[in-house]
Design a protein around this motif. Structure first.
Motif, short mmCIF file in Angstrom:
data_model
loop_
_atom_site.label_atom_id
_atom_site.label_comp_id
_atom_site.label_asym_id
_atom_site.label_seq_id
_atom_site.Cartn_x
_atom_site.Cartn_y
_atom_site.Cartn_z
N GLY A 152 0.76 -1.24 0.00
CA GLY A 152 0.00 0.00 0.00
C GLY A 152 0.79 1.29 0.00
N ALA A 153 1.81 1.41 0.83
CA ALA A 153 2.47 2.71 1.00
C ALA A 153 3.84 2.82 0.34
N ARG A 154 4.34 1.73 -0.25
CA ARG A 154 5.66 1.80 -0.87
C ARG A 154 5.63 2.78 -2.04
N VAL A 155 6.74 3.46 -2.28
CA VAL A 155 6.81 4.41 -3.38
C VAL A 155 7.80 3.92 -4.44
N HIS A 156 7.72 4.53 -5.61
CA HIS A 156 8.50 4.13 -6.77
C HIS A 156 9.46 5.25 -7.13
N GLY A 157 10.69 4.89 -7.48
CA GLY A 157 11.65 5.92 -7.86
C GLY A 157 12.86 5.33 -8.56
N ASN A 158 13.87 6.15 -8.74
CA ASN A 158 15.09 5.74 -9.44
C ASN A 158 16.06 5.11 -8.44
N THR A 159 16.54 3.90 -8.76
CA THR A 159 17.41 3.17 -7.83
C THR A 159 18.90 3.32 -8.15
N PHE A 160 19.24 4.20 -9.08
CA PHE A 160 20.62 4.29 -9.51
C PHE A 160 21.56 4.66 -8.35
N ASP A 161 21.16 5.62 -7.52
CA ASP A 161 22.02 6.03 -6.40
C ASP A 161 22.23 4.87 -5.42
N LEU A 162 21.19 4.10 -5.18
CA LEU A 162 21.33 2.96 -4.28
C LEU A 162 22.26 1.91 -4.88
N HIS A 163 22.18 1.70 -6.18
CA HIS A 163 23.10 0.76 -6.82
C HIS A 163 24.54 1.25 -6.70
N ARG A 164 24.74 2.56 -6.84
CA ARG A 164 26.10 3.10 -6.67
C ARG A 164 26.58 2.85 -5.25
N LEU A 165 25.69 3.06 -4.29
CA LEU A 165 26.07 2.87 -2.89
C LEU A 165 26.36 1.39 -2.60
N LEU A 166 25.63 0.50 -3.26
CA LEU A 166 25.89 -0.93 -3.08
C LEU A 166 27.26 -1.33 -3.63
N HIS A 167 27.70 -0.68 -4.70
CA HIS A 167 29.05 -0.94 -5.21
C HIS A 167 30.10 -0.41 -4.24
N PHE A 168 29.83 0.73 -3.64
CA PHE A 168 30.73 1.25 -2.61
C PHE A 168 30.79 0.26 -1.44
N ALA A 169 29.64 -0.27 -1.03
CA ALA A 169 29.60 -1.24 0.05
C ALA A 169 30.36 -2.51 -0.33
N LYS A 170 30.24 -2.91 -1.58
CA LYS A 170 30.98 -4.08 -2.04
C LYS A 170 32.48 -3.87 -1.89
N ALA A 171 32.95 -2.68 -2.25
CA ALA A 171 34.37 -2.36 -2.13
C ALA A 171 34.84 -2.40 -0.68
N ARG A 172 33.92 -2.23 0.25
CA ARG A 172 34.25 -2.26 1.68
C ARG A 172 33.88 -3.60 2.32
N GLY A 173 33.45 -4.56 1.51
CA GLY A 173 33.10 -5.88 2.05
C GLY A 173 31.78 -5.92 2.79
N LEU A 174 30.88 -4.97 2.51
CA LEU A 174 29.62 -4.88 3.25
C LEU A 174 28.40 -4.83 2.31
N GLN A 175 28.55 -5.39 1.12
CA GLN A 175 27.47 -5.31 0.14
C GLN A 175 26.20 -6.01 0.61
N ILE A 176 26.33 -7.24 1.10
CA ILE A 176 25.15 -8.00 1.50
C ILE A 176 24.47 -7.36 2.71
N GLU A 177 25.25 -6.79 3.62
CA GLU A 177 24.67 -6.12 4.78
C GLU A 177 23.79 -4.94 4.34
N LEU A 178 24.28 -4.14 3.40
CA LEU A 178 23.50 -3.01 2.93
C LEU A 178 22.30 -3.49 2.11
#
Length: 221
Positions: free
Chosen positions: A90-116
């Motif tokens: 019901g309340a979830r919203v829709h948007g662009n996920t590009f920034d989150l994907h960039r942040l996930l790559h940053f997390a991957k570089a720090r060994g924390l991708q799955i946690e994020l």
């Protein structure tokens, strides 16, 4: 052995498919020799503001009625709940996920991708909080164990990890992925869409048994 999973945080089937794959992996005899890597895929690269209700946005994107999309959301919720996952409709919203994907790559570089990844999925589906707000993303990064200031710098720089996201998306296209979740096991087998725990288990066994002869039994790839 490496398993690569192309996914989008906005995708409910990715959320459920991840849980099913993890169940199969937990029961896999050689699970300690399996490396899991998440790769980027945007279901709607043209999405913008992150404020439109998900039901209205996706119904419009795929030419469905609102009632049809509500039914799909309710079905996704029932499948998620069967896996022990939180999922609100019901309340979830829709948007662009590009920034989150960039942040996930940053997390991957720090060994924390799955946690994020786990935190972002929980916030999006179980809590129905926006994953498109920059402050929320910074907060999630910090909760995952990333340096808050570094995460903020990554998000402020539109070029940071952008090439990594685009490279994942190009590779998905080259491999023939038309949607997600898309699982590639040891670059030998592809599994597309929401599949059963049993099928994932069979795919893991098959990929393990058919590794190139140059690898020695019991070694990771």
């Amino acid at each position: 052995m490496r398993v690569e999973i192309w996914t989008d945080i906005a995708c409910p089937w990715c959320y459920i498919g991840k849980a099913r794959f993890e169940r199969a992996l937990a029961a896999f005899e050689h699970r300690d020799h399996v490396e899991v890597v998440y790769r980027s895929f945007e279901l709607n690269p043209k999405a913008e503001d992150g404020t439109t209700p998900i039901i209205d946005a996706v119904a419009a994107q795929y030419g469905r009625t609102r009632e049809q999309q509500v039914a799909r959301e309710e079905y996704a919720a029932s499948e998620a709940h069967a896996e022990g996952l939180g999922f609100r409709v019901g309340a979830r919203v829709h948007g662009n996920t590009f920034d989150l994907h960039r942040l996930l790559h940053f997390a991957k570089a720090r060994g924390l991708q799955i946690e994020l990844m786990n935190l972002a999925l929980r916030v999006n589906f179980a809590e129905e909080r926006s994953i498109y707000d920059r402050e929320t993303l910074v907060s999630l990064a910090a909760e995952a164990g990333l340096d808050e200031a570094e995460a903020r710098e990554v998000l402020a720089d539109a070029d940071a990890y952008a090439q990594e996201v685009r490279a994942d998306e190009r590779e998905a296209a080259e491999l023939g992925a038309g949607g997600v979740p898309f699982f590639v096991l040891d670059r030998q087998y592809g599994v597309t869409g929401l599949q059963s725990v049993e099928l994932f288990g069979q795919a893991l066994e098959q990929a393990w048994q058919n590794r190139p002869a140059t690898r020695h039994p019991g070694t990771a790839a």
